[in-house]
Enzyme design. Structure first.
Site, PDB file in Angstrom:
ATOM      1  N   ASN A   1       0.850  -1.203   0.000  1.00  0.00           N
ATOM      2  CA  ASN A   1       0.000   0.000   0.000  1.00  0.00           C
ATOM      3  C   ASN A   1       0.879   1.244   0.000  1.00  0.00           C
ATOM      4  O   ASN A   1       2.102   1.150  -0.035  1.00  0.00           O
ATOM      5  CB  ASN A   1      -0.950  -0.038   1.202  1.00  0.00           C
ATOM      6  CG  ASN A   1      -0.194  -0.160   2.510  1.00  0.00           C
ATOM      7  OD1 ASN A   1       0.609   0.703   2.857  1.00  0.00           O
ATOM      8  ND2 ASN A   1      -0.409  -1.257   3.225  1.00  0.00           N
TER       9      ASN A   1
ATOM     10  N   ASP B   1      -4.859  -6.191   4.748  1.00  0.00           N
ATOM     11  CA  ASP B   1      -5.940  -7.025   5.293  1.00  0.00           C
ATOM     12  C   ASP B   1      -5.935  -8.406   4.663  1.00  0.00           C
ATOM     13  O   ASP B   1      -6.443  -9.356   5.237  1.00  0.00           O
ATOM     14  CB  ASP B   1      -7.300  -6.362   5.035  1.00  0.00           C
ATOM     15  CG  ASP B   1      -7.451  -5.094   5.857  1.00  0.00           C
ATOM     16  OD1 ASP B   1      -6.896  -5.047   6.970  1.00  0.00           O
ATOM     17  OD2 ASP B   1      -8.104  -4.146   5.374  1.00  0.00           O
TER      18      ASP B   1
ATOM     19  N   PRO C   1      -3.699 -11.910   9.705  1.00  0.00           N
ATOM     20  CA  PRO C   1      -4.129 -11.746  11.105  1.00  0.00           C
ATOM     21  C   PRO C   1      -4.376 -10.275  11.435  1.00  0.00           C
ATOM     22  O   PRO C   1      -3.713  -9.401  10.875  1.00  0.00           O
ATOM     23  CB  PRO C   1      -2.931 -12.290  11.900  1.00  0.00           C
ATOM     24  CG  PRO C   1      -1.780 -12.286  10.960  1.00  0.00           C
ATOM     25  CD  PRO C   1      -2.329 -12.417   9.585  1.00  0.00           C
ATOM     26  N   ASP C   2      -5.339 -10.012  12.313  1.00  0.00           N
ATOM     27  CA  ASP C   2      -5.605  -8.640  12.767  1.00  0.00           C
ATOM     28  C   ASP C   2      -4.676  -8.364  13.952  1.00  0.00           C
ATOM     29  O   ASP C   2      -4.938  -8.787  15.087  1.00  0.00           O
ATOM     30  CB  ASP C   2      -7.085  -8.510  13.163  1.00  0.00           C
ATOM     31  CG  ASP C   2      -7.444  -7.072  13.508  1.00  0.00           C
ATOM     32  OD1 ASP C   2      -6.559  -6.324  13.978  1.00  0.00           O
ATOM     33  OD2 ASP C   2      -8.612  -6.696  13.299  1.00  0.00           O
ATOM     34  N   ILE C   3      -3.578  -7.674  13.689  1.00  0.00           N
ATOM     35  CA  ILE C   3      -2.519  -7.480  14.698  1.00  0.00           C
ATOM     36  C   ILE C   3      -3.050  -6.703  15.901  1.00  0.00           C
ATOM     37  O   ILE C   3      -2.860  -7.085  17.059  1.00  0.00           O
ATOM     38  CB  ILE C   3      -1.314  -6.751  14.070  1.00  0.00           C
ATOM     39  CG1 ILE C   3      -0.718  -7.613  12.951  1.00  0.00           C
ATOM     40  CG2 ILE C   3      -0.260  -6.406  15.122  1.00  0.00           C
ATOM     41  CD1 ILE C   3       0.369  -6.942  12.147  1.00  0.00           C
TER      42      ILE C   3
ATOM     43  N   PHE D   1      -4.633   3.279  14.802  1.00  0.00           N
ATOM     44  CA  PHE D   1      -4.788   4.310  13.787  1.00  0.00           C
ATOM     45  C   PHE D   1      -5.920   3.888  12.862  1.00  0.00           C
ATOM     46  O   PHE D   1      -6.124   2.691  12.643  1.00  0.00           O
ATOM     47  CB  PHE D   1      -3.501   4.458  12.954  1.00  0.00           C
ATOM     48  CG  PHE D   1      -2.565   5.485  13.506  1.00  0.00           C
ATOM     49  CD1 PHE D   1      -1.902   5.260  14.695  1.00  0.00           C
ATOM     50  CD2 PHE D   1      -2.351   6.678  12.833  1.00  0.00           C
ATOM     51  CE1 PHE D   1      -1.048   6.203  15.213  1.00  0.00           C
ATOM     52  CE2 PHE D   1      -1.499   7.636  13.339  1.00  0.00           C
ATOM     53  CZ  PHE D   1      -0.843   7.401  14.533  1.00  0.00           C
TER      54      PHE D   1
ATOM     55  N   LYS E   1     -14.280   1.142  15.332  1.00  0.00           N
ATOM     56  CA  LYS E   1     -13.047   0.345  15.473  1.00  0.00           C
ATOM     57  C   LYS E   1     -12.583   0.342  16.931  1.00  0.00           C
ATOM     58  O   LYS E   1     -12.187  -0.692  17.478  1.00  0.00           O
ATOM     59  CB  LYS E   1     -11.969   0.975  14.571  1.00  0.00           C
ATOM     60  CG  LYS E   1     -10.637   0.273  14.586  1.00  0.00           C
ATOM     61  CD  LYS E   1      -9.723   0.850  13.504  1.00  0.00           C
ATOM     62  CE  LYS E   1      -8.403   0.107  13.452  1.00  0.00           C
ATOM     63  NZ  LYS E   1      -7.545   0.527  12.353  1.00  0.00           N
TER      64      LYS E   1
END
Ligand SMILES: Cc1cc2nc3c(=O)[nH]c(=O)nc-3n(C[C@H](O)[C@H](O)[C@H](O)COP(=O)(O)O)c2cc1C
Length: 402
Positions: free
Chosen positions: A209, A277, A303-305, A322, A336
């Site tokens: 990204n 993601d 994985p969602d860190i 963030f 979130k």
């Protein structure tokens, strides 16, 4: 800050003029002390012209000692809020490590209670000599900081270790001492993630990204300067900042593993990285050949860190996330915050490429109490300091509320 800049007798002494000017431009007061050998490489006039302050010589009959030279060394030792020796010869390291006070600089070094920072420069053989290394170890044991020399072609024509560190790096090391230490953060361990992740499709192609990592790196510097011990888990190509343990990672999975290894010992987490993601289901070992017509790339979740670390946290650990949103910023960030059980979310507006790269940016903090006044627009280094100050106040308030 009031800085004594000691300059000793090496060819790299000419670079101290650039450092003196940089420090003055940053708002510091700089007084230079030249050793006798140092004065053979650079003149007092250059240094006093650049600093607007007197430049002192090795002895009372040299340089600009004032009316009562017999106590000048004590006055200078008291005046200093930091003593930096750039470049530092093997000779001055040996003198300071052994408490010798044979000229003004070595005497000030012995008399001062200010922090001391060394930037050595010398021939590789000298640098690697056990006597020099033992002297450095001794100086470190006194609490002195050392900005290690780099490797390169030296003035003597040899190639190897001993080249004075970059002036920008030395200035950064000095800056750490200038920043006020914040009670809520001094001595605390903070894990900061930063930069893009890279998910490989094959040996030449990848998914990534637009993040550069500059915001997270500036946050790491700002937390470090406030007194925290920072572990930076960094994706992307930015250089590691001085004085920060930096763990380089590539994929989201590597970033999670690096964070998990640090998390148990940490007091807080700032998750500034732009984590992919998804990743390709398959990573080809060889470069994939082009096929006919359209092709399908199958992606799977990474994985969602942030959620993983937030779920594993102790009550005394804090977590800041963030959010990079291009629409309905505040609503998405508040969702979130709640879903992942965070203490704060800092919201970026990423529309039109804002937030990526080095330009000025604005961050809006969201906490369980709601949206706070936006921080910025500011260049990222100043924005990072504003975030740290804001967070320090929140920590102080949370602490007094307990
Ligand atoms: C041309 C020249 C270059 C030198 N460069 C260095 C150097 O880079 N590092 C070093 O430790 N000594 C270097 N020296 C030796 C020092 O100048 C010498 O040890 C001197 O006594 C150091 O004194 P000071 O530490 O009081 O400045 C050099 C000497 C000369 C003549």
């Amino acid at each position: 800050m009031q800085i004594i800049l000691g300059i000793t007798g090496g060819v790299a002494a000419y670079k101290s003029a650039e450092l003196a000017r940089l420090l003055v431009n940053q708002g510091h007061r700089v007084r230079c002390i030249l050793t006798e050998a140092g004065a053979r490489f650079i003149t007092p006039l250059t240094l006093s012209s650049l600093t607007g302050e007197p430049c002192y010589g090795a002895n009372p009959d040299q340089g600009e000692w004032r009316a009562n030279p017999s106590i000048e060394h004590i006055e200078l030792a008291r005046w200093a809020e930091l003593v930096a020796v750039v470049p530092a010869t093997a000779n001055i390291l040996g003198k300071a490590a052994n408490g010798l006070a044979s000229d003004l600089l070595s005497t000030v070094l012995l008399a001062t209670r200010a922090p001391v920072l060394w930037a050595p420069a010398m021939n590789t053989g000298m640098w690697e000599h056990p006597a020099v290394q033992a002297n450095l170890a001794r100086l470190r044991s006194f609490g002195h900081a050392v900005v290690e020399p780099g490797a390169g072609i030296l003035a003597c024509g040899e190639e190897g270790a001993g080249k004075l560190a970059e002036i920008a790096v030395i200035a950064e090391a000095i800056q750490i001492h200038a920043a006020p230490k914040l009670r809520s953060l001094a001595g605390r361990r903070v894990v900061i993630t930063s930069g893009p992740t890279r998910e490989d499709l094959d040996p030449v192609r990848l998914l990534t990204n637009r993040s550069t990592g500059s915001m997270g790196v500036e946050l790491a510097r700002a937390f470090r300067d406030a007194g925290a011990s920072v572990q930076l888990v960094l994706g992307g190509d930015l250089p590691a900042p001085w004085g920060i343990e930096t763990i380089r990672v590539r994929s989201a999975e590597q970033m999670l593993a690096a964070c998990q290894a640090c998390w148990a010992d940490a007091d807080g987490l700032v998750a500034a990285a732009a984590v992919a993601d998804q990743r390709p289901e398959q990573t080809a070992a060889e470069k994939a050949k082009k096929g006919e017509g359209s092709e399908t790339l199958v992606l799977v979740r990474t994985p969602d860190i942030l959620a993983t670390l937030a779920a594993a946290r102790r009550p005394d650990q804090w977590v800041i996330g963030f959010a990079a949103e291009s629409e309905h910023h505040l609503e998405h960030a508040a969702a979130k915050l709640k879903k992942k059980g965070l203490d704060a979310v800092l919201v970026n507006d990423v529309q039109a490429g804002r937030a990526f790269g080095p330009q000025a940016n604005t961050l809006t903090p969201i906490t369980p109490q709601g949206a706070h006044h936006p921080l910025g627009p500011l260049p990222k280094d100043q924005l990072a300091r504003a975030v740290v100050q804001w967070w320090d106040q929140r920590l102080e308030a949370m602490d007094s509320g307990r």
